[in-house]
Design a protein around this motif. Structure first.
Motif, PDB file in Angstrom:
ATOM      1  N   THR A 195      -2.616   0.212  -3.989  1.00 37.22           N
ATOM      2  CA  THR A 195      -1.674  -0.856  -3.698  1.00 37.22           C
ATOM      3  C   THR A 195      -0.925  -1.235  -4.965  1.00 37.22           C
ATOM      4  O   THR A 195      -1.544  -1.449  -6.007  1.00 37.22           O
ATOM      5  CB  THR A 195      -2.409  -2.094  -3.141  1.00 37.22           C
ATOM      6  OG1 THR A 195      -3.125  -1.701  -1.975  1.00 37.22           O
ATOM      7  CG2 THR A 195      -1.439  -3.205  -2.787  1.00 37.22           C
ATOM      8  N   ASN A 254      -2.927   4.442   2.444  1.00 34.97           N
ATOM      9  CA  ASN A 254      -3.400   3.231   1.746  1.00 34.97           C
ATOM     10  C   ASN A 254      -4.346   3.585   0.600  1.00 34.97           C
ATOM     11  O   ASN A 254      -5.365   2.929   0.402  1.00 34.97           O
ATOM     12  CB  ASN A 254      -4.073   2.269   2.720  1.00 34.97           C
ATOM     13  CG  ASN A 254      -3.157   1.855   3.842  1.00 34.97           C
ATOM     14  OD1 ASN A 254      -1.953   1.717   3.655  1.00 34.97           O
ATOM     15  ND2 ASN A 254      -3.713   1.673   5.022  1.00 34.97           N
ATOM     16  N   PRO A 300       0.821  -1.216   0.000  1.00 34.79           N
ATOM     17  CA  PRO A 300       0.000   0.000   0.000  1.00 34.79           C
ATOM     18  C   PRO A 300       0.859   1.272   0.000  1.00 34.79           C
ATOM     19  O   PRO A 300       1.958   1.290   0.556  1.00 34.79           O
ATOM     20  CB  PRO A 300      -0.812  -0.117   1.289  1.00 34.79           C
ATOM     21  CG  PRO A 300      -0.023  -1.018   2.168  1.00 34.79           C
ATOM     22  CD  PRO A 300       0.733  -1.942   1.268  1.00 34.79           C
TER      23      PRO A 300
END
Length: 164
Positions: free
Chosen positions: A115, A112, A96
């Motif tokens: 990813t 995050n 992430p």
């Protein structure tokens, strides 16, 4: 009974105020980046990431450790949204990553936000793992044990047939 009514009226008033607050702050003339959306949310190194930011009417820029500083440009059909397209580094770390946007001196970071995944290594099966996993070892061990038991049973039956 009166306490229940008072609580219901208070809850309704707070809910109404909570729903009206974002509208009121948007009309005050002060824009703050409020939402960062990265598409696709899972991307391979070298891929292009489209980022949309609400509350950024004049545009700005975005940064991440996975891509270089990229400009955000206002979307023509929206008075409050900006968009940018970034190319993820080919050597970006898997996992992430965050995105930080700067719109007219106001910043917002989304942890995050997307990813980075590893690309397939090709070959038989296209697996990106190197070596046997614990599951592979358990399956292989079970098959070896089953073959050993089957061989022993076959040998014992053949031995008893030869003695008769």
């Amino acid at each position: 009974m009166r306490t229940t009514r008072a609580l219901a009226v208070s809850a309704t008033a707070l809910l109404t105020l909570g729903l009206a607050a974002p509208t009121a702050t948007a009309r005050d003339g002060f824009h703050h980046p409020s939402n960062i959306v990265a598409m696709p949310s899972v991307i391979a190194p070298g891929g292009q990431l489209t980022v949309t930011v609400n509350g950024c009417p004049k545009g700005g820029h975005m940064t991440s450790d996975a891509f270089p500083r990229t400009e955000l440009r206002p979307i023509h059909h929206s008075s409050d949204t900006a968009k940018g397209v970034a190319t993820v580094h080919r050597d970006a770390r898997r996992g992430p990553h965050h995105i930080t946007v700067d719109c007219d001196g106001k910043t917002l970071t989304k942890d995050n936000a997307f990813t980075v995944i590893g690309g397939a290594q090709g070959g038989i099966g296209g697996s990106s793992s190197s070596g046997a996993t614990p599951t592979d070892m358990a399956i292989g061990g079970g098959l070896m044990g089953l073959a050993l038991v089957g061989g022993a049973v076959f040998w014992m039956r053949r031995r008893s047939e030869n003695q008769a």
